[in-house]
Design a protein around this motif. Structure first.
Motif, PDB file in Angstrom:
ATOM      1  N   THR A   1      78.156  63.860 -51.405  1.00  0.00           N
ATOM      2  CA  THR A   1      78.278  65.312 -51.529  1.00  0.00           C
ATOM      3  C   THR A   1      79.380  65.856 -50.624  1.00  0.00           C
ATOM      4  O   THR A   1      79.836  66.986 -50.824  1.00  0.00           O
ATOM      5  CB  THR A   1      76.948  66.020 -51.179  1.00  0.00           C
ATOM      6  OG1 THR A   1      76.401  65.408 -50.011  1.00  0.00           O
ATOM      7  CG2 THR A   1      75.956  65.929 -52.324  1.00  0.00           C
ATOM      8  N   SER A   2      79.837  65.040 -49.661  1.00  0.00           N
ATOM      9  CA  SER A   2      80.918  65.497 -48.784  1.00  0.00           C
ATOM     10  C   SER A   2      82.183  65.824 -49.578  1.00  0.00           C
ATOM     11  O   SER A   2      83.066  66.519 -49.068  1.00  0.00           O
ATOM     12  CB  SER A   2      81.225  64.442 -47.715  1.00  0.00           C
ATOM     13  OG  SER A   2      80.057  64.144 -46.977  1.00  0.00           O
ATOM     14  N   ALA A   3      82.276  65.323 -50.810  1.00  0.00           N
ATOM     15  CA  ALA A   3      83.410  65.658 -51.671  1.00  0.00           C
ATOM     16  C   ALA A   3      83.528  67.174 -51.875  1.00  0.00           C
ATOM     17  O   ALA A   3      84.583  67.677 -52.239  1.00  0.00           O
ATOM     18  CB  ALA A   3      83.260  64.967 -53.027  1.00  0.00           C
TER      19      ALA A   3
ATOM     20  N   TYR B   1      77.383  58.676 -57.021  1.00  0.00           N
ATOM     21  CA  TYR B   1      77.525  57.428 -57.783  1.00  0.00           C
ATOM     22  C   TYR B   1      78.156  56.338 -56.929  1.00  0.00           C
ATOM     23  O   TYR B   1      79.199  56.569 -56.312  1.00  0.00           O
ATOM     24  CB  TYR B   1      78.418  57.703 -59.004  1.00  0.00           C
ATOM     25  CG  TYR B   1      77.790  58.713 -59.955  1.00  0.00           C
ATOM     26  CD1 TYR B   1      77.187  58.314 -61.131  1.00  0.00           C
ATOM     27  CD2 TYR B   1      77.761  60.078 -59.629  1.00  0.00           C
ATOM     28  CE1 TYR B   1      76.579  59.225 -61.976  1.00  0.00           C
ATOM     29  CE2 TYR B   1      77.155  61.000 -60.459  1.00  0.00           C
ATOM     30  CZ  TYR B   1      76.562  60.564 -61.633  1.00  0.00           C
ATOM     31  OH  TYR B   1      75.952  61.474 -62.451  1.00  0.00           O
ATOM     32  N   ARG B   2      77.506  55.178 -56.865  1.00  0.00           N
ATOM     33  CA  ARG B   2      78.096  54.065 -56.122  1.00  0.00           C
ATOM     34  C   ARG B   2      77.781  52.752 -56.804  1.00  0.00           C
ATOM     35  O   ARG B   2      76.648  52.522 -57.215  1.00  0.00           O
ATOM     36  CB  ARG B   2      77.537  54.005 -54.690  1.00  0.00           C
ATOM     37  CG  ARG B   2      78.035  55.124 -53.827  1.00  0.00           C
ATOM     38  CD  ARG B   2      77.560  54.967 -52.402  1.00  0.00           C
ATOM     39  NE  ARG B   2      77.666  56.239 -51.706  1.00  0.00           N
ATOM     40  CZ  ARG B   2      77.241  56.456 -50.473  1.00  0.00           C
ATOM     41  NH1 ARG B   2      76.672  55.478 -49.804  1.00  0.00           N
ATOM     42  NH2 ARG B   2      77.384  57.638 -49.923  1.00  0.00           N
ATOM     43  N   ARG B   3      78.793  51.878 -56.879  1.00  0.00           N
ATOM     44  CA  ARG B   3      78.542  50.526 -57.348  1.00  0.00           C
ATOM     45  C   ARG B   3      77.831  49.823 -56.214  1.00  0.00           C
ATOM     46  O   ARG B   3      78.264  49.886 -55.067  1.00  0.00           O
ATOM     47  CB  ARG B   3      79.858  49.819 -57.670  1.00  0.00           C
ATOM     48  CG  ARG B   3      80.645  50.492 -58.771  1.00  0.00           C
ATOM     49  CD  ARG B   3      81.900  49.720 -59.089  1.00  0.00           C
ATOM     50  NE  ARG B   3      81.644  48.688 -60.074  1.00  0.00           N
ATOM     51  CZ  ARG B   3      82.377  47.581 -60.213  1.00  0.00           C
ATOM     52  NH1 ARG B   3      83.393  47.365 -59.420  1.00  0.00           N
ATOM     53  NH2 ARG B   3      82.089  46.689 -61.143  1.00  0.00           N
TER      54      ARG B   3
ATOM     55  N   HIS C   1      70.750  60.812 -55.416  1.00  0.00           N
ATOM     56  CA  HIS C   1      70.980  62.213 -55.059  1.00  0.00           C
ATOM     57  C   HIS C   1      71.182  62.364 -53.565  1.00  0.00           C
ATOM     58  O   HIS C   1      70.513  61.695 -52.786  1.00  0.00           O
ATOM     59  CB  HIS C   1      69.806  63.081 -55.517  1.00  0.00           C
ATOM     60  CG  HIS C   1      69.653  63.067 -56.996  1.00  0.00           C
ATOM     61  ND1 HIS C   1      68.996  62.046 -57.649  1.00  0.00           N
ATOM     62  CD2 HIS C   1      70.120  63.904 -57.948  1.00  0.00           C
ATOM     63  CE1 HIS C   1      69.063  62.270 -58.952  1.00  0.00           C
ATOM     64  NE2 HIS C   1      69.734  63.386 -59.172  1.00  0.00           N
ATOM     65  N   GLN C   2      72.108  63.220 -53.224  1.00  0.00           N
ATOM     66  CA  GLN C   2      72.343  63.485 -51.806  1.00  0.00           C
ATOM     67  C   GLN C   2      72.223  64.964 -51.533  1.00  0.00           C
ATOM     68  O   GLN C   2      72.368  65.805 -52.429  1.00  0.00           O
ATOM     69  CB  GLN C   2      73.752  63.055 -51.402  1.00  0.00           C
ATOM     70  CG  GLN C   2      73.867  61.597 -51.019  1.00  0.00           C
ATOM     71  CD  GLN C   2      75.159  61.311 -50.282  1.00  0.00           C
ATOM     72  OE1 GLN C   2      76.143  62.037 -50.423  1.00  0.00           O
ATOM     73  NE2 GLN C   2      75.175  60.246 -49.500  1.00  0.00           N
ATOM     74  N   MET C   3      71.961  65.237 -50.270  1.00  0.00           N
ATOM     75  CA  MET C   3      72.000  66.602 -49.829  1.00  0.00           C
ATOM     76  C   MET C   3      72.802  66.629 -48.547  1.00  0.00           C
ATOM     77  O   MET C   3      72.752  65.689 -47.754  1.00  0.00           O
ATOM     78  CB  MET C   3      70.600  67.105 -49.570  1.00  0.00           C
ATOM     79  CG  MET C   3      70.516  68.517 -49.943  1.00  0.00           C
ATOM     80  SD  MET C   3      68.863  68.894 -50.327  1.00  0.00           S
ATOM     81  CE  MET C   3      68.944  70.511 -49.655  1.00  0.00           C
TER      82      MET C   3
ATOM     83  N   ALA D   1      78.899  52.557 -47.844  1.00  0.00           N
ATOM     84  CA  ALA D   1      80.351  52.442 -47.938  1.00  0.00           C
ATOM     85  C   ALA D   1      81.098  53.465 -47.093  1.00  0.00           C
ATOM     86  O   ALA D   1      82.102  53.154 -46.489  1.00  0.00           O
ATOM     87  CB  ALA D   1      80.767  52.565 -49.390  1.00  0.00           C
ATOM     88  N   THR D   2      80.614  54.679 -47.016  1.00  0.00           N
ATOM     89  CA  THR D   2      81.403  55.716 -46.375  1.00  0.00           C
ATOM     90  C   THR D   2      81.428  55.588 -44.864  1.00  0.00           C
ATOM     91  O   THR D   2      82.249  56.182 -44.215  1.00  0.00           O
ATOM     92  CB  THR D   2      80.919  57.130 -46.714  1.00  0.00           C
ATOM     93  OG1 THR D   2      79.608  57.297 -46.186  1.00  0.00           O
ATOM     94  CG2 THR D   2      80.925  57.359 -48.200  1.00  0.00           C
ATOM     95  N   LYS D   3      80.522  54.809 -44.286  1.00  0.00           N
ATOM     96  CA  LYS D   3      80.533  54.772 -42.840  1.00  0.00           C
ATOM     97  C   LYS D   3      81.105  53.483 -42.280  1.00  0.00           C
ATOM     98  O   LYS D   3      81.236  53.328 -41.095  1.00  0.00           O
ATOM     99  CB  LYS D   3      79.129  55.019 -42.300  1.00  0.00           C
ATOM    100  CG  LYS D   3      78.182  53.899 -42.651  1.00  0.00           C
ATOM    101  CD  LYS D   3      77.046  53.902 -41.674  1.00  0.00           C
ATOM    102  CE  LYS D   3      76.464  52.517 -41.544  1.00  0.00           C
ATOM    103  NZ  LYS D   3      75.093  52.444 -41.965  1.00  0.00           N
TER     104      LYS D   3
HETATM  105  N1  PHE Z   1      78.715  61.609 -46.578  1.00  0.00           N
HETATM  106  C1  PHE Z   1      78.040  60.717 -45.672  1.00  0.00           C
HETATM  107  C2  PHE Z   1      77.446  59.560 -46.481  1.00  0.00           C
HETATM  108  O1  PHE Z   1      77.426  59.609 -47.683  1.00  0.00           O
HETATM  109  C3  PHE Z   1      76.959  61.421 -44.885  1.00  0.00           C
HETATM  110  C4  PHE Z   1      77.481  62.483 -43.933  1.00  0.00           C
HETATM  111  C5  PHE Z   1      77.622  63.794 -44.353  1.00  0.00           C
HETATM  112  C6  PHE Z   1      77.791  62.159 -42.621  1.00  0.00           C
HETATM  113  C7  PHE Z   1      78.086  64.772 -43.471  1.00  0.00           C
HETATM  114  C8  PHE Z   1      78.247  63.102 -41.749  1.00  0.00           C
HETATM  115  C9  PHE Z   1      78.390  64.423 -42.161  1.00  0.00           C
HETATM  116  O2  PHE Z   1      76.983  58.576 -45.948  1.00  0.00           O
END
Ligand code: PHE
Length: 464
Positions: A103-105, A130-132, A144-146, A377-379
């Motif tokens: 959702t950070s997009a 969505y992630r592979r 789902h993310q929030m 993946a994002t971290k």
């Molecule tokens: N977007 C990150 C994830 O998908 C989570 C995140 C959101 C982290 C906002 C920091 C601040 O893992």
């Protein structure tokens, strides 16, 4: 396929060599589970939103999952070689558009809505992402993310920069004191932001960073308290146990310092959310040059699985009345399992061609590691990886495309290097099981043959 056109959520896209979305994934676009009041995803969303109330926080949902590479990665400061960008991890519509991986997009757009109205200082966003990924009971390619954020220092009537900063520092301190206290047990292992590992940003004032971080942590501890209260609703007061959580240091390209919140669940520490102080460049790009603030993001399924006791992530997508009729708006109830249909295990073994010289391995092994497959993946740190010839997610994708939600999990059960040729053989065990009926042998054989055929055609593996 390249050159063809595809309509997703009502808009046309021209496919190219980067395209890797499949029809089985696109068929799930538009379900908008977070909008169905009696669905556990929606019930969980509302519970989380209630901890970040209006008018301070606006609540957004975003139904169109197609975003630009810019919004999903570039604006957020993802380095060019970040593994999250790779086609093994992310579904690309074409070279400029993808299915959002988080959702950070929408951070950039959401931050742009702040500041115009004085009372709205933050937001939450809920959306399908969505992630592979690997196939098991807690991973599904759509979930789902929030996300939430809060910014201080937007008051338009304070003119001088100095006055603005001291006014916002005072406001932060007051608002921090006003946050409700909790009775959960908190262990904080992330209190030092002067290290290189998890630094505060050079343009920030240390006192303010402390205030932002404390406000972030207390707000999320309050969220955890409310979640825990809701989960314990049906348990008599005397039998309730306090919740135990801990803060650990983390890395995200778009926050610094960054933190993860973990919860003690059945004796294990479970990662629940990521958070941190928003990178100033992101606020600046959204026109909030005088702002400072925090953001967090979490996966709703994980919360919902804990809240409702739902054992398999595929159940959220079920249209079976025996699932759907168990839940109703605003109520946290324990899921009553209905009969489980028999599993059907089938193995597929094949030789993989050696990775081309120079391709660096991903994780511990060239075809992926358990950590990489289950990781986030994002971290991941930016230096970690490069896509290799055959990635574990490739077989996951083939199985997903052929069997959809009839595949319960896929596990690597054997690996073997031939002593003279040096070639590697892998054996994966696929568990086919429907949540809604008993699968016939013929049906499973057909699916499994198709998986084998595609592995051969798409990855040139030699079946054993
Ligand atoms: N977007 C990150 C994830 O998908 C989570 C995140 C959101 C982290 C906002 C920091 C601040 O893992």
């Amino acid at each position: 396929q390249p050159g063809h056109q595809k309509t997703i959520a009502g808009a046309p896209y021209v496919l190219d060599n980067t395209t890797n979305v499949t029809d089985s994934i696109l068929n799930l676009v538009g379900r908008n589970l977070y909008e169905h009041p009696d669905h556990p995803i929606c019930i969980t969303r509302k519970l989380i939103e209630s901890c970040f109330p209006q008018p301070e926080y606006n609540h957004f949902t975003m139904s169109d999952p197609v975003v630009t590479v810019r919004d999903n990665f570039d604006v957020l400061g993802f380095p060019a070689d970040h593994p999250g960008r790779s086609r093994t991890d992310t579904y690309y519509v074409n070279s400029s558009h993808l299915l959002r991986t988080h959702t950070s997009a929408h951070q950039h757009a959401a931050f742009q809505t702040l500041g115009s109205e004085e009372r709205t200082t933050g937001y939450t966003i809920c959306a399908d992402v969505y992630r592979r990924d690997s196939i098991d009971r807690s991973h599904f390619p759509v979930f789902h993310q929030m996300e939430g954020a809060r910014v201080w220092g937007l008051d338009p009537d304070i003119e001088s920069r100095y006055a603005a900063q001291s006014a916002r520092t005072a406001k932060m301190a007051t608002q921090l004191k006003a946050l409700p206290s909790t009775s959960i047990i908190v262990e904080d292992n992330a209190t030092n932001f002067s290290t290189d590992v998890n630094p505060m940003q050079p343009e920030h004032d240390p006192t303010e960073v402390q205030l932002v971080v404390s406000h972030l942590k207390r707000s999320l501890e309050y969220l955890m308290q409310q979640i825990h209260n809701a989960a314990q609703q049906s348990i008599p007061q005397s039998a309730r146990t306090p919740l135990q959580v801990r803060w650990v240091e983390a890395y995200f390209p778009f926050t610094s310092p960054s933190f993860e919140l973990e919860v003690l669940w059945n004796g294990e520490w479970l990662e629940l959310l990521g958070s941190g102080v928003v990178q100033q460049s992101i606020l600046n790009k959204a026109g909030l040059t005088r702002g400072i603030g925090w953001a967090w993001g979490l996966g709703i399924e994980r919360f919902a699985m804990l809240l409702f006791g739902i054992p398999d992530i595929r159940l959220f997508w079920s249209t079976d009345k025996r699932f759907l009729q168990q839940f109703s708006s605003g109520k946290i109830t324990k899921f009553e399992p209905f009969s489980k249909y028999p599993p059907c295990y089938k193995d597929i073994a094949f030789w993989i061609n050696p990775a081309p010289a120079g391709a660096s391995p991903r994780g511990a092994t060239p075809w992926g590691s358990a950590a990489a497959a289950g990781g986030d993946a994002t971290k991941a740190s930016p230096t970690e990886t490069q896509p290799a010839a055959f990635h574990e997610n490739d077989i996951m994708e083939v199985v997903r495309d052929v069997a959809g939600s009839l595949a319960e999990d896929v596990k690597l059960v054997d690996e073997f290097v031939h002593p003279t040729s040096g070639r590697k053989s892998l054996c994966y065990r696929i568990n086919y099981r429907s949540l809604e009926r008993t699968l016939t042998n013929e049906e499973v054989n057909r699916l499994h043959d198709e998986v084998a055929k595609r592995m051969k055609a798409q990855f040139g593996v030699e079946l054993r």
